[in-house]
Design a protein around this motif. Sequence first.
Motif, PDB file in Angstrom:
ATOM      1  N   SER A 197       0.652   1.373   9.921  1.00 28.78           N
ATOM      2  CA  SER A 197      -0.642   0.944   9.360  1.00 28.78           C
ATOM      3  C   SER A 197      -0.501  -0.243   8.419  1.00 28.78           C
ATOM      4  CB  SER A 197      -1.297   2.107   8.608  1.00 28.78           C
ATOM      5  OG  SER A 197      -0.487   2.509   7.498  1.00 28.78           O
ATOM      6  N   PRO A 199       0.227  -4.030   7.154  1.00 29.79           N
ATOM      7  CA  PRO A 199       0.098  -5.352   7.782  1.00 29.79           C
ATOM      8  C   PRO A 199       1.452  -5.840   8.289  1.00 29.79           C
ATOM      9  CG  PRO A 199      -0.965  -5.312   5.623  1.00 29.79           C
ATOM     10  CD  PRO A 199      -0.196  -4.038   5.735  1.00 29.79           C
ATOM     11  N   THR A 200       1.448  -6.462   9.437  1.00 26.15           N
ATOM     12  CA  THR A 200       2.704  -6.977   9.999  1.00 26.15           C
ATOM     13  C   THR A 200       3.033  -8.365   9.473  1.00 26.15           C
ATOM     14  OG1 THR A 200       1.493  -7.805  11.927  1.00 26.15           O
ATOM     15  CG2 THR A 200       2.474  -5.610  12.084  1.00 26.15           C
ATOM     16  N   THR A 201       2.033  -9.058   8.924  1.00 22.50           N
ATOM     17  CA  THR A 201       2.284 -10.393   8.380  1.00 22.50           C
ATOM     18  C   THR A 201       3.083 -10.281   7.092  1.00 22.50           C
ATOM     19  OG1 THR A 201       0.115 -10.284   7.294  1.00 22.50           O
ATOM     20  CG2 THR A 201       0.246 -11.453   9.392  1.00 22.50           C
ATOM     21  N   GLN A 202       4.011 -11.198   6.944  1.00 23.52           N
ATOM     22  CA  GLN A 202       4.885 -11.185   5.776  1.00 23.52           C
ATOM     23  C   GLN A 202       4.910 -12.559   5.123  1.00 23.52           C
ATOM     24  OE1 GLN A 202       8.440  -9.640   7.761  1.00 23.52           O
ATOM     25  NE2 GLN A 202       8.154  -7.696   6.718  1.00 23.52           N
ATOM     26  N   ARG A 204       5.230  -9.354   2.490  1.00 22.35           N
ATOM     27  CA  ARG A 204       4.356  -8.352   1.892  1.00 22.35           C
ATOM     28  C   ARG A 204       4.695  -8.228   0.408  1.00 22.35           C
ATOM     29  NH1 ARG A 204       4.783  -4.655   7.129  1.00 22.35           N
ATOM     30  NH2 ARG A 204       6.839  -4.143   6.297  1.00 22.35           N
ATOM     31  N   GLN A 233      -3.476 -14.169  -1.122  1.00 20.58           N
ATOM     32  CA  GLN A 233      -4.008 -14.302   0.237  1.00 20.58           C
ATOM     33  C   GLN A 233      -4.203 -15.770   0.608  1.00 20.58           C
ATOM     34  OE1 GLN A 233      -7.431 -11.842  -0.528  1.00 20.58           O
ATOM     35  NE2 GLN A 233      -6.583 -10.085   0.579  1.00 20.58           N
ATOM     36  N   THR A 238       0.894 -11.512   1.776  1.00 19.61           N
ATOM     37  CA  THR A 238       0.128 -10.332   2.187  1.00 19.61           C
ATOM     38  C   THR A 238       0.226  -9.287   1.095  1.00 19.61           C
ATOM     39  OG1 THR A 238       0.586 -10.769   4.523  1.00 19.61           O
ATOM     40  CG2 THR A 238      -0.136  -8.550   3.942  1.00 19.61           C
ATOM     41  N   VAL A 240      -0.214  -5.804  -0.834  1.00 20.46           N
ATOM     42  CA  VAL A 240      -0.354  -4.385  -0.504  1.00 20.46           C
ATOM     43  C   VAL A 240      -0.471  -3.614  -1.807  1.00 20.46           C
ATOM     44  CG1 VAL A 240       0.691  -2.385   0.613  1.00 20.46           C
ATOM     45  CG2 VAL A 240       1.025  -4.671   1.595  1.00 20.46           C
ATOM     46  N   ALA A 261      -4.559  -4.617   1.764  1.00 19.67           N
ATOM     47  CA  ALA A 261      -4.111  -3.362   2.355  1.00 19.67           C
ATOM     48  C   ALA A 261      -3.869  -2.323   1.262  1.00 19.67           C
ATOM     49  CB  ALA A 261      -2.825  -3.582   3.144  1.00 19.67           C
TER      50      ALA A 261
END
Length: 362
Positions: A197, A199-202, A204, A233, A238, A240, A261
């Motif tokens: 769950s 975010p895959t973008t880094q 993070r 952002q 990203t 979290v 996130a």
Amino acid sequence: MTLHPDCRHFRGDLPCRPNKTHGYVCEGCPIYAPVTQRVLIIKLGAIGDVIRTTPLLRRLRQERPGCAITWLTLTPAILPQAEIEEILKFDFASALQLQARQFDVVINLDKEKEACALLNTIEAKEKYGYALRPHDGVAWPVNALAEHKFLTGVFDQVSQANTKPYVQEIFELCGFDFRGEEYVFDTHEDKGYDWSSLPTTQPRIGLNTGCGDRWTTRLWSDEKWITLIQGLQATGYTPVLLGGEAEDARNRVLQTATGAAYPGTFPLPQFINLMNQMDGIVTQVTMGMHISIALRKPTILMNNIFNPHEFDLYGRGQIVQPNKDCVCFYRGSCKLGTSCMEDLPAEKVLAAVQSTLPLHVV
């Protein structure tokens, strides 16, 4: 039957792990490991202080090879189970049995009266840290090695003038020089937690938004967090949101306001592993800071009321402070009414993230 009660694996009340796993018995055991010395560490709490005491394990193993380490604490779950022979939760039963044993070394790093009393009553060849003065019940250095750390907790002026990190202080208290030993910590990566769950973008950037309820002068307003999140952002990071039950309501507000996130709250081992999924951490002086350092994450530490020299980020981060001097050293409420943490601009924290984790090298 041959018995080896001096072996680090021997239990006495239960079969040892090698017996359970491989069927070994003492006679002819291929992994018989006689204990050379028995060491007791008394470090009860708080969780963060327990975490940042773990570098001692590395030095004890080096200086006292073959030693068996017992650790008495209020929070056994935070300690690396595989690295310590015996972890005991502080209660009457543990105190009772420790007082009936003999150790080569006892180290008490707490000034709580119950911890100091244990140092007094446990038999050991060498003792370090703090004892209880019998005639007045005051915590007191057991020898000259503990005087520096003792005095920083007695006088604010001494504490503010101190330039030694906490880890260096406790090493010196034990008669060691500090050589940059890292924390000993379990990432819980073997638990197989599902973070699909996230975010895959880094990269993070974990934002640990709380600070506990003791030193609330550390708190940063929602408005500052929102500005930081939007800045992260906008520049390609990203964010979290991280925290426990106490931060849940705040993190949901921040998530709604920014779309950042927020995976939710988790038991401590899972929370540690969640932090391990981050590329960097922004945090105040709280348990999350100690976890971040222990996980060797680049750490942006927001500090106001504590001596910044106390914290060693091991060259992997920055300490950022308000734009005006704090006048509330180690105080839970601000003498001026509004905490100086509000004088720490979000832009200053963002700049620290950018210089610590430049996007082009991630």
